[in-house]
Scaffold this motif. Structure first.
Motif, PDB file in Angstrom:
ATOM      1  N   HIS A 343      68.222 -20.709 -18.165  1.00 34.01           N
ATOM      2  CA  HIS A 343      68.278 -20.428 -17.674  1.00 34.01           C
ATOM      3  C   HIS A 343      69.555 -19.775 -16.381  1.00 34.01           C
ATOM      4  O   HIS A 343      70.624 -20.483 -17.603  1.00 34.01           O
ATOM      5  CB  HIS A 343      68.150 -21.190 -16.072  1.00 34.01           C
ATOM      6  N   ASP A 344      69.811 -18.889 -16.175  1.00 35.43           N
ATOM      7  CA  ASP A 344      71.134 -18.121 -15.671  1.00 35.43           C
ATOM      8  C   ASP A 344      71.657 -19.092 -14.518  1.00 35.43           C
ATOM      9  O   ASP A 344      71.138 -19.397 -13.775  1.00 35.43           O
ATOM     10  CB  ASP A 344      70.174 -16.710 -14.875  1.00 35.43           C
ATOM     11  N   PRO A 345      72.771 -18.868 -14.720  1.00 31.64           N
ATOM     12  CA  PRO A 345      73.802 -19.729 -14.052  1.00 31.64           C
ATOM     13  C   PRO A 345      74.088 -19.087 -12.458  1.00 31.64           C
ATOM     14  O   PRO A 345      74.596 -19.614 -11.800  1.00 31.64           O
ATOM     15  CB  PRO A 345      74.913 -20.087 -14.507  1.00 31.64           C
ATOM     16  N   SER A 346      74.001 -17.731 -12.750  1.00 35.99           N
ATOM     17  CA  SER A 346      73.618 -17.070 -11.869  1.00 35.99           C
ATOM     18  C   SER A 346      73.102 -15.943 -11.810  1.00 35.99           C
ATOM     19  O   SER A 346      73.145 -15.176 -12.752  1.00 35.99           O
ATOM     20  CB  SER A 346      75.668 -16.399 -11.440  1.00 35.99           C
ATOM     21  N   VAL A 347      72.358 -15.514 -10.485  1.00 37.96           N
ATOM     22  CA  VAL A 347      71.734 -14.287 -10.815  1.00 37.96           C
ATOM     23  C   VAL A 347      71.748 -13.308 -10.507  1.00 37.96           C
ATOM     24  O   VAL A 347      71.261 -12.249 -10.564  1.00 37.96           O
ATOM     25  CB  VAL A 347      70.087 -14.424  -9.999  1.00 37.96           C
ATOM     26  N   VAL A 348      73.042 -13.497  -9.194  1.00 34.89           N
ATOM     27  CA  VAL A 348      72.694 -11.938  -8.526  1.00 34.89           C
ATOM     28  C   VAL A 348      73.258 -10.751  -9.822  1.00 34.89           C
ATOM     29  O   VAL A 348      73.595  -9.724  -9.453  1.00 34.89           O
ATOM     30  CB  VAL A 348      74.797 -12.398  -7.490  1.00 34.89           C
ATOM     31  N   PRO A 349      74.119 -10.468 -10.974  1.00 37.44           N
ATOM     32  CA  PRO A 349      74.651  -9.673 -12.070  1.00 37.44           C
ATOM     33  C   PRO A 349      72.691  -8.841 -12.350  1.00 37.44           C
ATOM     34  O   PRO A 349      73.331  -8.402 -12.210  1.00 37.44           O
ATOM     35  CB  PRO A 349      75.001 -10.203 -13.235  1.00 37.44           C
ATOM     36  N   ARG A 350      72.593 -10.092 -12.371  1.00 40.82           N
ATOM     37  CA  ARG A 350      70.676  -9.266 -13.156  1.00 40.82           C
ATOM     38  C   ARG A 350      69.535  -8.598 -11.768  1.00 40.82           C
ATOM     39  O   ARG A 350      68.819  -8.818 -11.775  1.00 40.82           O
ATOM     40  CB  ARG A 350      70.384 -10.171 -14.042  1.00 40.82           C
ATOM     41  N   ALA A 351      70.123  -9.456 -10.619  1.00 46.10           N
ATOM     42  CA  ALA A 351      69.777  -9.463  -9.448  1.00 46.10           C
ATOM     43  C   ALA A 351      69.885  -7.445  -8.469  1.00 46.10           C
ATOM     44  O   ALA A 351      68.967  -6.874  -8.168  1.00 46.10           O
ATOM     45  CB  ALA A 351      69.727 -10.265  -7.968  1.00 46.10           C
ATOM     46  N   ILE A 352      69.987  -6.985 -10.018  1.00 50.71           N
ATOM     47  CA  ILE A 352      71.275  -5.477  -9.303  1.00 50.71           C
ATOM     48  C   ILE A 352      69.570  -4.885  -9.060  1.00 50.71           C
ATOM     49  O   ILE A 352      69.364  -3.751  -8.076  1.00 50.71           O
ATOM     50  CB  ILE A 352      72.305  -4.985  -9.878  1.00 50.71           C
ATOM     51  N   PRO A 353      69.241  -4.622 -10.183  1.00 46.86           N
ATOM     52  CA  PRO A 353      68.185  -3.268 -10.455  1.00 46.86           C
ATOM     53  C   PRO A 353      66.851  -3.909  -9.589  1.00 46.86           C
ATOM     54  O   PRO A 353      66.145  -3.003  -9.273  1.00 46.86           O
ATOM     55  CB  PRO A 353      67.519  -3.619 -11.658  1.00 46.86           C
ATOM     56  N   ILE A 354      66.872  -5.310  -9.300  1.00 49.80           N
ATOM     57  CA  ILE A 354      65.566  -5.634  -8.345  1.00 49.80           C
ATOM     58  C   ILE A 354      65.788  -5.306  -6.391  1.00 49.80           C
ATOM     59  O   ILE A 354      64.737  -5.060  -6.016  1.00 49.80           O
ATOM     60  CB  ILE A 354      65.525  -6.901  -8.504  1.00 49.80           C
ATOM     61  N   VAL A 355      66.627  -5.546  -6.449  1.00 48.34           N
ATOM     62  CA  VAL A 355      67.357  -5.107  -4.747  1.00 48.34           C
ATOM     63  C   VAL A 355      67.000  -3.321  -5.167  1.00 48.34           C
ATOM     64  O   VAL A 355      66.590  -3.005  -4.326  1.00 48.34           O
ATOM     65  CB  VAL A 355      68.616  -5.117  -4.573  1.00 48.34           C
ATOM     66  N   GLU A 356      67.430  -2.686  -5.501  1.00 46.33           N
ATOM     67  CA  GLU A 356      67.246  -1.195  -5.765  1.00 46.33           C
ATOM     68  C   GLU A 356      66.535  -0.877  -5.964  1.00 46.33           C
ATOM     69  O   GLU A 356      65.599  -0.129  -5.341  1.00 46.33           O
ATOM     70  CB  GLU A 356      67.960  -0.805  -7.259  1.00 46.33           C
ATOM     71  N   ALA A 357      65.428  -2.100  -6.601  1.00 42.01           N
ATOM     72  CA  ALA A 357      63.745  -1.622  -6.909  1.00 42.01           C
ATOM     73  C   ALA A 357      62.921  -1.818  -5.894  1.00 42.01           C
ATOM     74  O   ALA A 357      62.162  -1.137  -5.086  1.00 42.01           O
ATOM     75  CB  ALA A 357      63.048  -2.539  -7.965  1.00 42.01           C
ATOM     76  N   MET A 358      63.601  -3.128  -4.563  1.00 40.48           N
ATOM     77  CA  MET A 358      62.580  -3.534  -3.469  1.00 40.48           C
ATOM     78  C   MET A 358      62.485  -2.087  -2.736  1.00 40.48           C
ATOM     79  O   MET A 358      62.520  -2.251  -1.605  1.00 40.48           O
ATOM     80  CB  MET A 358      62.844  -4.288  -3.062  1.00 40.48           C
ATOM     81  N   ALA A 359      64.094  -1.811  -2.397  1.00 45.01           N
ATOM     82  CA  ALA A 359      64.721  -0.734  -1.702  1.00 45.01           C
ATOM     83  C   ALA A 359      63.604   0.306  -1.916  1.00 45.01           C
ATOM     84  O   ALA A 359      63.646   1.425  -0.690  1.00 45.01           O
ATOM     85  CB  ALA A 359      66.591  -0.796  -1.409  1.00 45.01           C
ATOM     86  N   ALA A 360      63.805   1.196  -2.881  1.00 45.29           N
ATOM     87  CA  ALA A 360      63.118   2.227  -3.015  1.00 45.29           C
ATOM     88  C   ALA A 360      61.473   2.348  -3.329  1.00 45.29           C
ATOM     89  O   ALA A 360      60.894   2.587  -2.387  1.00 45.29           O
ATOM     90  CB  ALA A 360      63.187   2.017  -4.524  1.00 45.29           C
ATOM     91  N   LEU A 361      61.096   1.159  -3.063  1.00 43.57           N
ATOM     92  CA  LEU A 361      59.608   0.756  -2.340  1.00 43.57           C
ATOM     93  C   LEU A 361      59.608   0.382  -0.789  1.00 43.57           C
ATOM     94  O   LEU A 361      58.353   1.605  -0.590  1.00 43.57           O
ATOM     95  CB  LEU A 361      59.166  -0.365  -2.940  1.00 43.57           C
ATOM     96  N   VAL A 362      60.471   0.874  -0.495  1.00 46.97           N
ATOM     97  CA  VAL A 362      60.437   0.496   1.196  1.00 46.97           C
ATOM     98  C   VAL A 362      60.342   2.158   1.636  1.00 46.97           C
ATOM     99  O   VAL A 362      59.513   2.551   2.471  1.00 46.97           O
ATOM    100  CB  VAL A 362      61.835  -0.421   1.641  1.00 46.97           C
ATOM    101  N   VAL A 363      61.690   2.310   0.816  1.00 43.68           N
ATOM    102  CA  VAL A 363      61.783   3.944   1.208  1.00 43.68           C
ATOM    103  C   VAL A 363      60.808   5.258   1.030  1.00 43.68           C
ATOM    104  O   VAL A 363      60.376   6.040   1.624  1.00 43.68           O
ATOM    105  CB  VAL A 363      63.162   4.668   0.902  1.00 43.68           C
ATOM    106  N   MET A 364      60.203   4.896  -0.514  1.00 48.86           N
ATOM    107  CA  MET A 364      59.348   6.075  -0.873  1.00 48.86           C
ATOM    108  C   MET A 364      58.148   5.922   0.393  1.00 48.86           C
ATOM    109  O   MET A 364      56.985   6.655   0.313  1.00 48.86           O
ATOM    110  CB  MET A 364      58.724   5.007  -1.466  1.00 48.86           C
ATOM    111  N   ASP A 365      57.573   4.133   0.277  1.00 45.09           N
ATOM    112  CA  ASP A 365      55.877   4.035   1.309  1.00 45.09           C
ATOM    113  C   ASP A 365      56.199   4.771   2.410  1.00 45.09           C
ATOM    114  O   ASP A 365      55.744   5.706   3.572  1.00 45.09           O
ATOM    115  CB  ASP A 365      56.568   2.577   1.577  1.00 45.09           C
ATOM    116  N   MET A 366      57.438   5.043   3.587  1.00 45.32           N
ATOM    117  CA  MET A 366      58.037   4.707   4.842  1.00 45.32           C
ATOM    118  C   MET A 366      58.205   6.563   4.863  1.00 45.32           C
ATOM    119  O   MET A 366      58.008   7.546   5.737  1.00 45.32           O
ATOM    120  CB  MET A 366      59.643   5.063   4.641  1.00 45.32           C
ATOM    121  N   VAL A 367      58.469   7.456   3.363  1.00 41.36           N
ATOM    122  CA  VAL A 367      58.422   8.680   3.328  1.00 41.36           C
ATOM    123  C   VAL A 367      57.596   8.881   3.633  1.00 41.36           C
ATOM    124  O   VAL A 367      57.087  10.033   4.148  1.00 41.36           O
ATOM    125  CB  VAL A 367      59.369   9.208   2.086  1.00 41.36           C
TER     126      VAL A 367
END
Length: 412
Positions: A343-367
């Protein structure tokens, strides 16, 4: 449900220790060049085993496009993508047959479905986010090609260690906005393993994560994300405001516990006379406006105003830890759980691309939604330009018809 989006729709599948995980992406515009090479970089940034500060699970997370492209070009049909689970160890989770892990989803999944995955977290595992990241990479490529939109996330805190003074308001700090305007993924990744773009803060964060790892414990943190070059006019009032969709997207990521956009909670401490985003002539776009402060985070009335969108996401300390914990069995009997597994002792370093991906999905849908609106408006405009000519023709025909009727009456 496991589907996200309206016009750009993503359905993810798979559990943490099944044969594979992946997604189906519908609504991808046809004619765009797309291969695994466009998707793999973000998958690699997300994968486990990146450093001594992440889970040692050894997964390469190599993505395979199964459908929706031919000769490296999108067909407009659903794109299927698959990543095989190679380093599975379901036997590491035998204690879950007796005890639900504290603050995990074992008990709630059992209550919802009457059955649960016996190995790992099943669908509640961060392994599910592989499909999100793969889909987000496709959205990002289209957004970059069509609007030059850039999405960059970075770690802004781990435990009590912050990139910016937590007692101050970073949104009023010129250094904060300068960072948002200039930060790149390459710069963020140069501060591995933590991905906080400051040498001093990053080193302190790494030491803190290592400290909790060595104690078999965990620690949380926050991720800040900026979306640049977003066109004005995106967002669907009233219930699909773009910040509402971003909040939905971010809080659907495992381990998230908070979301704020623009000045966020600190903005509640600033009077309106200072918090308001005053309009100024845009420095580079004639006949357009910009804002002097961007406390709004690029969004007003739920609609983008053309400024940088920025927001912060809070991730809790990972629930699965190896410290012995007093808990209760599924039958209610007191007991001790000492979780095994990796298990990860902290998830934030690996969460970076996940946050970017979800932001992209929202903006893509809105575009795509805004493009459809603009296309229909343009069609009405073309029709309106023909109306005067049609009206004159109809008026002439009506007059001639009336004259013929009068002549017939007079002759009668």
């Amino acid at each position: 449900m496991s589907t996200f989006g309206t016009l750009f729709r993503v359905t993810t599948y798979g559990e943490s220790h099944c044969k594979s995980v992946g997604c189906i992406v519908d609504g991808v515009p046809p004619g765009m060049e797309l291969t695994e090479a466009d998707i793999q970089p973000q998958m690699t940034r997300r994968r486990p085993g990146q450093s001594a500060l992440s889970t040692p699970r050894d997964e390469k997370d190599l993505v395979q496009i199964q459908s929706g492209t031919e000769y490296g070009v999108t067909l407009g049909t659903p794109i299927g993508m698959l990543v095989r689970n190679e380093d599975q160890r379901p036997k590491d989770y035998s204690e879950m047959d007796i005890y639900p892990r504290p603050s995990h989803a074992d008990w709630t999944y059992l209550q919802k479905y009457g059955v649960k995955a016996r190995s790992g977290g099943g669908r509640s595992s961060a392994r599910e986010t592989i499909g999100r990241v793969a889909a987000g990479a496709i959205a990002e490529k289209y957004l970059r090609l069509s609007h030059n939109i850039e999405i960059v996330a970075f770690v802004s805190s781990v435990g009590p260690i912050h990139l910016f003074d937590p007692e101050a308001d970073p949104t009023s700090d010129p250094a904060f906005h300068s960072l948002l305007s200039t930060i790149t993924r390459e710069k963020v990744d140069s501060f591995l393993p933590v991905r906080c773009p400051d040498a001093v803060a990053s080193a302190k964060m790494a030491d803190l994560i290592a400290e909790y790892r060595d104690k078999k414990d965990s620690i949380g943190g926050t991720v800040t994300c900026v979306i640049r070059n977003v066109p004005a006019g995106l967002g669907e009032p009233c219930f699909d405001k773009i910040e509402a969709k971003l909040a939905h997207a971010m809080l659907s990521i495992p381990a998230t516990k908070g979301f704020e956009v623009g000045s966020g909670f600190k903005g509640t401490e600033i009077p309106g006379s200072k918090h308001n985003d005053m309009f100024i002539p845009h420095p580079t776009k004639p006949l357009s406006l910009a804002t002097a402060t961007n406390y709004s985070g690029g969004i007003q009335g739920g609609i983008t105003n053309g400024e940088n969108i920025y927001f912060k996401v809070a991730f809790k300390s990972p629930a699965t830890i190896s410290i012995a914990q007093q808990t209760a069995s599924y039958t209610g009997e007191p007991g001790t759980l000492e979780a095994k597994g990796r298990h990860d002792p902290s998830v934030v370093p690996r969460a970076i691309p996940i946050v970017e991906a979800m932001a992209a999905l929202v903006v893509m849908d809105m575009v795509l939604q805004q493009q459809s609106r603009e296309a229909t408006r343009e069609m009405l405009g073309r029709a309106a330009r023909l109306v005067p000519e049609l009206s004159r023709a109809e008026e002439k025909a009506a007059v001639e018809g009336a004259e013929k009727i009068l002549e017939a009456v007079e002759k009668a």
